[in-house]
Write an enzyme that holds these catalytic residues in place. Structure first.
Site, PDB file in Angstrom:
ATOM      1  N   HIS A  18     -48.769  73.390  34.793  1.00 22.34           N
ATOM      2  CA  HIS A  18     -48.738  72.805  33.449  1.00 22.34           C
ATOM      3  C   HIS A  18     -48.924  73.918  32.434  1.00 22.34           C
ATOM      4  O   HIS A  18     -49.805  74.761  32.596  1.00 22.34           O
ATOM      5  CB  HIS A  18     -49.823  71.748  33.291  1.00 22.34           C
ATOM      6  N   LEU A  57     -51.535  61.456  34.634  1.00 23.62           N
ATOM      7  CA  LEU A  57     -50.783  62.615  34.152  1.00 23.62           C
ATOM      8  C   LEU A  57     -51.682  63.817  33.853  1.00 23.62           C
ATOM      9  O   LEU A  57     -52.632  63.709  33.065  1.00 23.62           O
ATOM     10  CB  LEU A  57     -50.002  62.223  32.891  1.00 23.62           C
ATOM     11  N   ASP A  58     -51.366  64.969  34.448  1.00 23.76           N
ATOM     12  CA  ASP A  58     -52.050  66.244  34.169  1.00 23.76           C
ATOM     13  C   ASP A  58     -53.554  66.170  34.402  1.00 23.76           C
ATOM     14  O   ASP A  58     -54.323  66.896  33.773  1.00 23.76           O
ATOM     15  CB  ASP A  58     -51.773  66.706  32.722  1.00 23.76           C
ATOM     16  N   ALA A  59     -53.978  65.290  35.295  1.00 24.39           N
ATOM     17  CA  ALA A  59     -55.411  65.096  35.521  1.00 24.39           C
ATOM     18  C   ALA A  59     -55.826  65.419  36.949  1.00 24.39           C
ATOM     19  O   ALA A  59     -56.978  65.199  37.322  1.00 24.39           O
ATOM     20  CB  ALA A  59     -55.801  63.662  35.179  1.00 24.39           C
ATOM     21  N   GLY A  96     -49.526  66.452  28.511  1.00 23.31           N
ATOM     22  CA  GLY A  96     -48.251  65.829  28.170  1.00 23.31           C
ATOM     23  C   GLY A  96     -47.199  66.815  27.700  1.00 23.31           C
ATOM     24  O   GLY A  96     -47.208  67.977  28.100  1.00 23.31           O
TER      25      GLY A  96
END
Lengths: 284, 284, 284, 284
Positions: B192, B227-229, B201
């Site tokens: 990311h 998401l992205d966690a 995001g």
């Protein structure tokens, strides 16, 4: 370094000839420029500059510099500030219970890493009174509760006026300053113990531990009414690993907080920080 | 380095004698330990370890190691994985239009920075087909829309099975993988382009520019439905200034993304990453 | 960004009015400055500046800029260079057997991280011929021995002239270029695989391992007759530990070498590097 | 954290079964291991480990641990040290005129970043006497000249004995300690204000400025008879630019020196540093 200088911080809509106009103003009056830096934010159409020159041999008397430059700045629609290096700014340091940033600022002050007077420490706890006394700085204990906040902030404001404070440094103050206060005294610089905008609000090291990050950070920023959202002046980071528990993050973070806050205070006091929108230019 | 080794990654409730029990298992069977590292998460009451030993001279045949160790692990309530260094993992790299992470992984693979086979590249765009061909890797163009996502993910899953893929590396894939897909194929590693949890995001560099940060970052993490966690494996950062516009952040960020993703892939492939809760231990 | 600009790099003895004089020259001819930065080395009594402006709308035709500015520069005893952004510099990359810096420069070139032409690769080994062909760059294999060095350097020089090369980038060339060659072609930029001045000469990673350092580095510098002693353009470092053997230092060092060399090449090609004495100013 | 622990630091020729033998020794006596880490230097054929366990519930009385482990260590040809966490080491800090490292160590000591007693400060200048008094630490002013060095070192040694000092920390002492002294009292840790081995000896910041480096460093190392050549414990660096003159390097360097020295002292006091040859393993 010790001879007095004047510094102009200027921002205005970009157009041709700005560098020439500003440099000519200094040159025409016999000034010797010792630092000049500029930046153009093309997206915003904005020209930003910092220019510093020696006052020795400058033909304009001090009190006429502002009006004379104002006449140049006005048609350029410029925002500008004028500072003299021998006007010593006065700082109030606000703390809570932790002493590392306070000690560090005092040590750097004594080491002449920045030029200022520190006549006042305000705290919502009595713990650091002794440190203040040790270094001969007035200490005012102003406890804050939800109920007494407005009256206590009025008291804080009165102290700032009494001590003729130019800048408040929140050196781990751990309290939210009200929008009303910020409105009345906007020159406030804070150290937040995370890499903003990650981990806004309370207990950022606990939040960081929970998220399992491999790097922690600290952020120095100007205080605005929105919590931890003001213009960032300086950030730095340190690597952590699975071996670091929350106490380790706090310990490692203290080293970051000290150095990040100190750099931001120094840049501010040397009039190197220009805020526009929610951003800063830090001229080096 | 080239002689085959076995590696155990173990996590279990902490208790006395764990190091001794595990080391004795290796030693009693004539194994030569070449790496052993452990970590205790006192807050979670969890013991985590990685132990690697040479298979030459080890008295247990390979197929008996798992059952033999299972008998030890069971009363300890241990979660564990067993890996052999000569079982070469197979990677699928998923990309979109940007080539920097793809090129970098291929170069490192050729330079033997990690041991794997890369038989498959999947992309939602045709742009990088040529790169795949240049290096003799099969390329499948699977465009994704809101409507066709379920059928396309079924197609992706089929390809992973066909190519016997062990790990999917999202090398700037720029698409969200559905929880259903993750459920069916959980071994997914993503890069990311921000210092998570900041700027989750889309368009993190634009977000970072808007916020006026002085440092940007990149984060490699395992993909989970949120998401992205997912658990963070590796992060790194780079300093930026007011002179850097969004294009500069993107350019500087690419260097971060390459190196952070590469380090995470290497650690994963060397069986150095142990996930527990939403955290990782990365044994060095 | 794509509209043509002119850039002046100037150094001269410090005196009053330099910023004004130079800015006026641009302004008087209708130029729009898009970057200006200056530095005063007070110890050396030297003023150094970089100024870049758009040629669109500039009243002086290109061929008259140099003579016109020369008239201003002469009484200031200034050294100066004038560059036009649409004059594309031509680079020769010199390599030995290692491909990481070569690949990286080619990738960045394709990604338009810097503007240049790369028509020529020279190597003392044949190993990277294939890479050159893959990207359509001419490759010349010029093996070097103690005996043949003068004749081979003559051959190298001939190639640089033939290909109209402006800059030689030693991308892990691993050979010492003779003072005579440097004299004839002084525009040479090298990546040294250590944090100079630590570990000059051969096998710096072995030297670093022997010394037990906790941090390794890489240094990009201009080549001068004294080995590894030329003006430093860029350096960066990476943390290592007792777990890293020489092979690990080499692997980690490659990532440093790539990025440090790339940054130096980019700064050089954007005419941001001003050499004076044995130092550089890198205008950002 | 506060319950007493024992720590073994061991190095011995590598062979099978070392982890098991050492872990069994702890386990068989009912010890609960809270930290264990090992490293194999394959080039040197050496196994190095640190193991720490709680003394509560350990069946061997303290005074028998050393003889019991000695019996195990002897056939392994092991070098080893045994430490108890509740034996508080006693530190003498040696300074010259600069106060930043002294202040920093005292602040960290008060903040309980490391466990030690600091009963003694020695200096060749009287400047920091006041600081010592402020924190209630005995201060001895022992001026050093070429002529009086042997007698003054005898006096220093006497003080170390009188104060039962375990570790001397040279916190910017700026004097060379004689080989004879080091021979008699080898536990000496120094902070050198450069990235060793660059800029050995005096005025490293001036040397760094002359060389035009873009990064400066600091190095904490054990003192050996050869100047600035002892085993390195910790290093760190900071970026500098052409804008930084020597005074800036010194100022930025102070922040490095403080943090690098503090980390090294902490690692040493937690018995995390194992020296072999001229190298260290720092167990984390």
């Amino acid at each position: 370094m010790n001879r007095p200088t004047a510094t102009l911080l200027i921002s205005c809509p970009d157009q041709k000839g700005l560098v020439a106009k500003i440099a000519n103003f200094i040159y025409a009056n016999g000034g010797n420029i010792i630092h000049a830096d500029q930046h153009t934010d093309f997206a915003a159409g904005l020209f930003l500059t910092r220019i510093e020159w020696q006052l020795d041999g400058f033909n304009l008397p001090r009190e006429l510099i502002a009006p004379a430059f104002g006449a140049i700045a006005q048609p350029l629609q410029a925002h500008w500030q004028l500072h003299f290096s021998d006007t010593i700014p006065r700082i109030a340091i606000w703390v809570s219970k932790q002493d590392h940033c306070l000690f560090d600022l005092i040590w750097r002050h004594k080491a002449k890493e920045f030029t200022a007077e520190i006549p006042l420490i305000i705290s919502n706890h009595p713990d650091l009174k002794e440190v203040a006394e040790q270094f001969g700085i007035d200490f005012h204990h102003i406890p804050i509760t939800k109920e007494n906040k407005p009256t206590q902030e009025a008291q804080q404001l009165k102290l700032l006026q009494h001590y003729k404070i130019d800048l408040v440094v929140l050196a781990k103050y751990m309290q939210i300053v009200s929008p009303d206060f910020i409105n009345k005294f906007p020159n406030i610089l804070n150290i937040h113990h995370s890499f903003l905008p990650a981990f806004i609000g309370t207990s950022p090291y606990h939040q960081a531990y929970q998220r399992g990050v491999k790097i922690i950070g600290a952020t120095a920023h100007y205080v605005t009414p929105e919590l931890d959202a003001g213009p960032i002046i300086e950030q730095d980071v340190a690597r952590v690993s699975h071996r670091d528990d929350v106490a380790d993050l706090i310990r490692k973070g203290k080293d970051l907080e000290r150095v990040v806050l100190a750099r931001a205070v120094r840049s501010h006091l040397q009039n190197r920080v220009l805020v526009y929108g929610n951003r800063t230019v830090v001229f080096e």
